[in-house]
Design a protein around this motif. Structure first.
Motif, short mmCIF file in Angstrom:
data_model
loop_
_atom_site.label_atom_id
_atom_site.label_comp_id
_atom_site.label_asym_id
_atom_site.label_seq_id
_atom_site.Cartn_x
_atom_site.Cartn_y
_atom_site.Cartn_z
N VAL A 65 109.11 102.61 85.54
CA VAL A 65 107.83 103.31 85.46
C VAL A 65 107.99 104.67 86.13
O VAL A 65 108.45 104.78 87.27
N SER A 66 107.61 105.71 85.41
CA SER A 66 107.78 107.08 85.91
C SER A 66 106.47 107.63 86.44
O SER A 66 105.38 107.09 86.18
N ALA A 67 106.57 108.74 87.15
CA ALA A 67 105.36 109.40 87.63
C ALA A 67 104.50 109.86 86.46
O ALA A 67 103.27 109.82 86.53
N ARG A 68 105.14 110.26 85.36
CA ARG A 68 104.37 110.70 84.19
C ARG A 68 103.58 109.55 83.59
O ARG A 68 102.46 109.75 83.11
N ASP A 69 104.14 108.34 83.60
CA ASP A 69 103.43 107.19 83.05
C ASP A 69 102.06 107.01 83.70
O ASP A 69 101.10 106.58 83.06
N ALA A 70 101.99 107.31 85.00
CA ALA A 70 100.75 107.09 85.75
C ALA A 70 99.86 108.32 85.77
O ALA A 70 98.76 108.27 86.34
N GLN A 71 100.28 109.43 85.16
CA GLN A 71 99.43 110.62 85.11
C GLN A 71 98.20 110.36 84.24
O GLN A 71 98.27 109.67 83.22
N CYS A 72 97.08 110.93 84.62
CA CYS A 72 95.84 110.72 83.88
C CYS A 72 95.86 111.49 82.56
O CYS A 72 96.16 112.69 82.53
N ARG A 73 95.54 110.77 81.49
CA ARG A 73 95.35 111.41 80.19
C ARG A 73 93.90 111.85 80.04
O ARG A 73 93.59 112.86 79.44
N ASP A 74 92.99 111.03 80.56
CA ASP A 74 91.58 111.39 80.70
C ASP A 74 91.02 110.53 81.83
O ASP A 74 91.78 109.86 82.54
N ILE A 75 89.72 110.49 81.99
CA ILE A 75 89.14 109.86 83.17
C ILE A 75 89.44 108.37 83.26
O ILE A 75 89.54 107.80 84.36
N HIS A 76 89.62 107.68 82.13
CA HIS A 76 89.84 106.23 82.16
C HIS A 76 91.21 105.81 81.63
O HIS A 76 91.51 104.62 81.60
N ASN B 298 93.42 96.19 82.35
CA ASN B 298 94.29 97.32 82.61
C ASN B 298 95.49 96.85 83.43
O ASN B 298 95.39 95.87 84.16
N TYR B 299 96.59 97.53 83.29
CA TYR B 299 97.84 97.15 83.95
C TYR B 299 98.20 98.24 84.95
O TYR B 299 98.14 99.43 84.64
N VAL B 300 98.56 97.83 86.18
CA VAL B 300 98.79 98.78 87.26
C VAL B 300 100.26 99.22 87.27
O VAL B 300 101.16 98.39 87.43
N LEU B 301 100.47 100.51 87.12
CA LEU B 301 101.82 101.07 86.97
C LEU B 301 102.40 101.46 88.34
O LEU B 301 102.68 102.62 88.61
N ASP B 302 102.63 100.46 89.19
CA ASP B 302 103.07 100.77 90.55
C ASP B 302 104.35 100.02 90.93
O ASP B 302 104.63 99.86 92.11
N HIS B 303 105.13 99.57 89.92
CA HIS B 303 106.30 98.76 90.25
C HIS B 303 107.63 99.49 90.02
O HIS B 303 108.70 98.88 90.06
N GLY B 304 107.58 100.79 89.78
CA GLY B 304 108.79 101.59 89.72
C GLY B 304 109.79 101.10 88.69
O GLY B 304 109.45 100.83 87.54
N SER B 305 111.06 100.93 89.12
CA SER B 305 112.12 100.54 88.20
C SER B 305 112.19 99.03 87.96
O SER B 305 112.95 98.57 87.10
N ALA B 306 111.42 98.24 88.71
CA ALA B 306 111.49 96.78 88.60
C ALA B 306 111.05 96.32 87.20
O ALA B 306 110.12 96.86 86.62
N GLU B 307 111.72 95.31 86.69
CA GLU B 307 111.42 94.78 85.37
C GLU B 307 110.12 93.99 85.39
O GLU B 307 109.78 93.31 86.37
N ARG B 308 109.39 94.06 84.30
CA ARG B 308 108.16 93.28 84.11
C ARG B 308 108.11 92.87 82.66
O ARG B 308 108.13 93.72 81.77
N ARG B 309 108.03 91.57 82.38
CA ARG B 309 107.95 91.09 81.00
C ARG B 309 106.75 90.14 80.89
O ARG B 309 106.70 89.09 81.53
N ILE B 310 105.80 90.54 80.07
CA ILE B 310 104.57 89.78 79.84
C ILE B 310 104.43 89.53 78.35
O ILE B 310 104.60 90.45 77.54
N TYR B 311 104.13 88.30 77.98
CA TYR B 311 103.90 87.96 76.57
C TYR B 311 102.39 87.84 76.32
O TYR B 311 101.64 87.42 77.20
N ARG B 312 101.98 88.19 75.09
CA ARG B 312 100.57 88.11 74.71
C ARG B 312 100.39 87.36 73.42
O ARG B 312 101.19 87.50 72.48
N ALA B 313 99.32 86.58 73.36
CA ALA B 313 98.87 85.95 72.12
C ALA B 313 97.38 86.24 71.95
O ALA B 313 96.66 86.48 72.93
N MET B 314 96.92 86.22 70.70
CA MET B 314 95.49 86.41 70.42
C MET B 314 95.03 85.30 69.48
O MET B 314 95.78 84.87 68.60
#
Length: 305
Positions: A95-106, A268-284
């Protein structure tokens, strides 16, 4: 909530005063329609349910999801993982600093507050997440309850919201797919997905309770209003929905599963884990019986041409 309501063998631990509960006792690998009915009853009350220490296998997630109804394709525009077309793999790391930059207020560059797939004419009823790999710290998921947000509006604002419809457009969510250097197939897929309108207020078919339907990652405006009016009202409603008293934050451990009423909750997902791996699966699961317009002048899910 009494044991008679919850059923024997399960313990329900509220996580906040408003939304979210951890349920101890169910095993998703040994689950049936009776268990699904019990969990749906709890979802009516708490919005989102968390199950600790479950399976890390995405196949088990697919089977668990099937207990609640027809399992949908992984994503309208993205493939599922190999051999499991109903499971979306979300793998993030570095996760980079750019990933966490605001695109708009939300919204940020890398993630955003959202309801899953509202840019489609029919909205999934339930979403499920399963943690396969989690960082030692960070990468939590936040949820905010749009039902309590609706209930807490002043009467004039509730009446206004009841009459409003929003435009949902996937092009707001995936603007990078429209760049000249983007994958031509993805670009064509996005351009062929026409914007739709949905009511700003939904009514749950089981409980009769109303909730806001807000999705900052793909709502482009309110039908019939100028962009200034639309942006102002959307900011008001969304900011109102995201106050801390309507939220719950889940710290993932491997094997955890979350299930929630998709139209009722922003997440929402919190982008504060840096280089650490995160793998989440989703179903609907299933399309939403909640889809009922509160205003008679326009049907939900209307495509815009």
């Amino acid at each position: 909530m009494s044991e008679a309501t919850v059923g024997p063998g399960w313990t329900v631990n509220r996580l906040t005063g408003s939304v979210g509960a951890e349920v101890v006792g169910p095993d998703v690998r040994q689950f049936d329609s009776q268990g699904a009915a019990r969990l749906l009853h709890l979802l009516d009350n708490f919005g989102v349910i968390f199950l600790r220490g479950q399976s890390k296998s995405p196949r088990d997630l697919a089977e668990f999801a099937r207990s609640f109804g027809p399992v949908l394709p992984a994503h309208p525009m993205k493939p599922g993982i190999p051999d499991l077309p109903s499971i979306l793999g979300n793998e993030t790391g570095n996760v980079s600093a750019r990933d966490a930059q605001c695109r708009d207020i939300h919204n940020r560059q890398g993630t955003n507050w959202h309801v899953d797939c509202t840019f489609m004419p029919q909205i999934p009823a339930l979403s499920l997440l399963q943690a396969a790999v989690v960082p030692a710290a960070g990468g939590d998921t936040l949820f905010s309850d749009l039902r309590s947000a609706y209930d807490a509006l002043s009467a004039p604002l509730r009446r206004l919201a009841d009459e409003l419809h929003c435009r949902h457009d996937a092009r707001k969510l995936y603007p990078e797919w429209l760049r000249p250097d983007a994958d031509p197939e993805l670009r064509e897929r996005l351009l062929s997905t026409k914007p739709v309108t949905h009511p700003m207020v939904m009514r749950d078919a089981r409980t009769g309770r109303k909730s806001l339907l807000l999705n900052p990652n793909c709502v482009t405006g309110i039908v019939g209003l100028s962009q200034f009016e639309s942006d102002t009202l959307l900011s008001l409603f969304t900011t109102h929905a995201l106050i801390p008293e309507r939220t719950v934050r889940w710290r993932w451990e491997e094997g955890d599963i979350a299930i929630w009423s998709n139209p009722r909750l922003l997440h929402n997902y919190v982008l504060d884990h840096g280089s650490a791996e995160r793998r989440i699966y989703r179903a609907m699961v299933d399309y939403c019986p909640i889809m009922r317009a509160t205003a008679a002048h326009e049907r939900p899910g209307t495509a815009q041409t």
